[in-house]
Design a protein around this motif. Structure first.
Motif, short mmCIF file in Angstrom:
data_model
loop_
_atom_site.label_atom_id
_atom_site.label_comp_id
_atom_site.label_asym_id
_atom_site.label_seq_id
_atom_site.Cartn_x
_atom_site.Cartn_y
_atom_site.Cartn_z
N ASP A 37 0.83 -1.26 0.04
CA ASP A 37 -0.14 0.10 0.06
C ASP A 37 0.64 1.24 -0.13
O ASP A 37 1.60 1.43 0.79
CB ASP A 37 -0.88 -0.01 1.09
N LEU A 38 0.79 2.15 -0.99
CA LEU A 38 1.60 3.48 -1.13
C LEU A 38 1.36 4.30 0.01
O LEU A 38 2.08 5.12 0.59
CB LEU A 38 1.33 4.10 -2.52
N THR A 39 0.18 4.60 0.36
CA THR A 39 -0.36 5.63 1.54
C THR A 39 -1.35 4.83 2.45
O THR A 39 -1.62 3.65 2.29
CB THR A 39 -1.24 6.66 0.78
N GLN A 40 -1.46 5.65 3.53
CA GLN A 40 -2.20 4.99 4.67
C GLN A 40 -3.73 5.52 4.49
O GLN A 40 -4.57 5.05 5.13
CB GLN A 40 -1.94 5.76 6.02
N GLY A 41 -3.99 5.99 3.41
CA GLY A 41 -5.60 6.33 3.18
C GLY A 41 -5.98 7.38 3.99
O GLY A 41 -7.17 7.64 4.51
N GLU A 42 -4.97 8.39 4.72
CA GLU A 42 -5.47 9.02 5.92
C GLU A 42 -6.29 10.54 5.14
O GLU A 42 -6.95 10.81 6.45
CB GLU A 42 -4.05 9.82 6.31
N LEU A 43 -6.48 10.54 3.87
CA LEU A 43 -7.53 11.81 3.85
C LEU A 43 -8.88 11.22 3.58
O LEU A 43 -9.69 11.84 3.08
CB LEU A 43 -6.91 12.30 2.42
N GLY A 44 -8.94 9.83 3.56
CA GLY A 44 -10.45 9.09 3.38
C GLY A 44 -11.34 9.81 4.45
O GLY A 44 -11.15 10.05 5.58
N THR A 45 -12.74 9.88 3.88
CA THR A 45 -13.78 10.73 4.53
C THR A 45 -14.12 9.84 5.93
O THR A 45 -14.45 10.46 6.91
CB THR A 45 -14.76 10.97 3.72
N ARG A 46 -14.13 8.59 5.66
CA ARG A 46 -14.59 7.76 6.82
C ARG A 46 -13.33 6.91 7.49
O ARG A 46 -12.62 6.63 6.66
CB ARG A 46 -15.64 6.53 6.08
N GLY A 47 -13.26 6.76 8.62
CA GLY A 47 -12.46 6.15 9.32
C GLY A 47 -11.22 6.76 9.58
O GLY A 47 -11.21 8.03 9.18
N THR A 48 -10.12 6.34 9.94
CA THR A 48 -8.93 6.88 10.35
C THR A 48 -7.73 6.02 9.60
O THR A 48 -8.01 4.87 9.36
CB THR A 48 -8.44 6.96 11.91
N HIS A 49 -6.45 6.48 9.62
CA HIS A 49 -5.40 5.73 9.08
C HIS A 49 -4.89 4.86 10.15
O HIS A 49 -4.77 3.40 9.71
CB HIS A 49 -4.31 6.90 9.05
N GLU A 50 -5.40 4.79 11.28
CA GLU A 50 -5.27 3.78 12.24
C GLU A 50 -6.49 2.53 11.89
O GLU A 50 -5.93 1.45 12.07
CB GLU A 50 -5.48 4.14 13.72
N THR A 51 -7.54 2.96 11.61
CA THR A 51 -8.46 1.73 11.49
C THR A 51 -8.37 1.44 10.08
O THR A 51 -8.41 0.19 9.91
CB THR A 51 -10.12 2.54 11.30
N ARG A 52 -7.78 2.12 8.90
CA ARG A 52 -7.42 1.36 7.90
C ARG A 52 -6.50 0.46 7.89
O ARG A 52 -6.44 -0.58 7.30
CB ARG A 52 -7.13 2.41 6.83
N ALA A 53 -5.30 0.83 8.82
CA ALA A 53 -4.28 -0.14 9.03
C ALA A 53 -4.84 -1.51 9.51
O ALA A 53 -4.53 -2.41 9.07
CB ALA A 53 -3.20 0.51 9.95
N LEU A 54 -5.65 -1.46 10.48
CA LEU A 54 -6.07 -2.58 11.00
C LEU A 54 -7.07 -3.38 9.94
O LEU A 54 -7.12 -4.86 9.84
CB LEU A 54 -6.87 -2.31 12.51
N GLU A 55 -7.75 -2.74 9.28
CA GLU A 55 -8.82 -3.07 8.28
C GLU A 55 -7.92 -4.02 7.08
O GLU A 55 -8.12 -4.85 6.90
CB GLU A 55 -9.61 -2.26 7.64
N ALA A 56 -6.60 -3.25 6.78
CA ALA A 56 -5.78 -3.87 5.72
C ALA A 56 -5.29 -5.19 6.29
O ALA A 56 -4.91 -6.30 5.50
CB ALA A 56 -4.71 -2.95 5.56
N LYS A 57 -4.68 -5.31 7.68
CA LYS A 57 -4.09 -6.51 8.09
C LYS A 57 -5.34 -7.37 8.36
O LYS A 57 -5.00 -8.65 8.01
CB LYS A 57 -3.76 -6.10 9.56
#
Length: 239
Positions: A37-57
């Protein structure tokens, strides 16, 4: 760790949405797959980069991939720079894939097309001996994947070929739904986005079904190729 396929996405969930069924099928056949994954998706409207990291895992565990890592580029500001190219080159030389999957060549989110060109250029440059890289003080050997393929995302790009994912669509959707903050949830109080609608969730099925209809299978995922593909024989072609 050498893998057969390295899948690259601008944001966590790009790979699952674009080629999750193909990855699930490859792994069922004994192939090793890694995701970058190139970015953490931190600009996404929903969720946070922390939740995205857990979801990716969680999504990685569902698919059964061999490895996943994040290169921490800036979401929304992907550029084809030397710094970003070298980050991908190091990953390509680390995993030494035969095939690379990456973002769509044109898409609604500007990061996708930018990431597609960035990843493609990095795969080529990774084969140049005079570009020297090292990880933890150890020099890396040059490596160039045999093929770079682009999965299809929001836009209905005409594929150069499709992969039959019959029997693996449910696994793809399960991996996508691991990103619980991002997709349709009638009980969510977060702002609505184009990918959080019920229609978008249903599109994962009907778009795969339509590509399957056109190619004579139940479900399929489409890809575009950067160069002409040569077949050794006609084994595996579905008529």
């Amino acid at each position: 760790m050498k893998v057969d396929v390295l899948a690259i996405g601008a944001h966590p969930d790009d790979v699952e949405l674009g080629c999750g069924g193909t990855i699930a099928k490859l792994i069922s056949e004994g192939k090793k797959v890694a995701i970058i994954d190139l970015t953490q998706g931190e600009l996404g409207t929903r969720g946070t980069h922390e939740t995205r990291a857990l979801e990716a895992k969680n999504a990685a565990e569902i698919l059964g991939i061999s490895a996943r890592e994040n290169l921490n580029m800036k979401d929304g500001f992907i550029v084809n720079s030397e710094d970003y190219q070298l980050r991908i080159i190091k990953a390509v030389r680390k995993y030494r894939p035969e095939i690379v999957f990456c973002n769509a060549i044109d898409d609604r989110h500007p990061d996708h097309a930018k990431a597609a060109k960035l990843a493609s250029d990095a795969c080529f440059l990774s084969g140049l001996i005079k570009i020297e890289t090292e990880v933890n003080g150890e020099k890396q050997e040059n490596w160039r994947p045999k093929q770079v393929f682009h999965y299809i995302q929001w836009k209905n790009i005409k594929p150069d070929f499709v992969i039959d994912i019959t029997g693996f669509l449910e696994k793809k959707i399960e991996a996508c739904l691991a990103y619980a903050t991002q997709f349709y949830d009638p009980n969510s109080t977060e702002p609505m986005t184009p990918i959080a609608t019920k229609d978008f969730l249903e599109s994962l099925t009907y778009r795969a079904q339509d590509l399957g209809r056109l190619s004579g299978v139940d479900y399929a995922e489409g890809f575009t190729a950067e160069k002409l593909i040569a077949l050794k024989n006609f084994d595996g072609i579905i008529c």
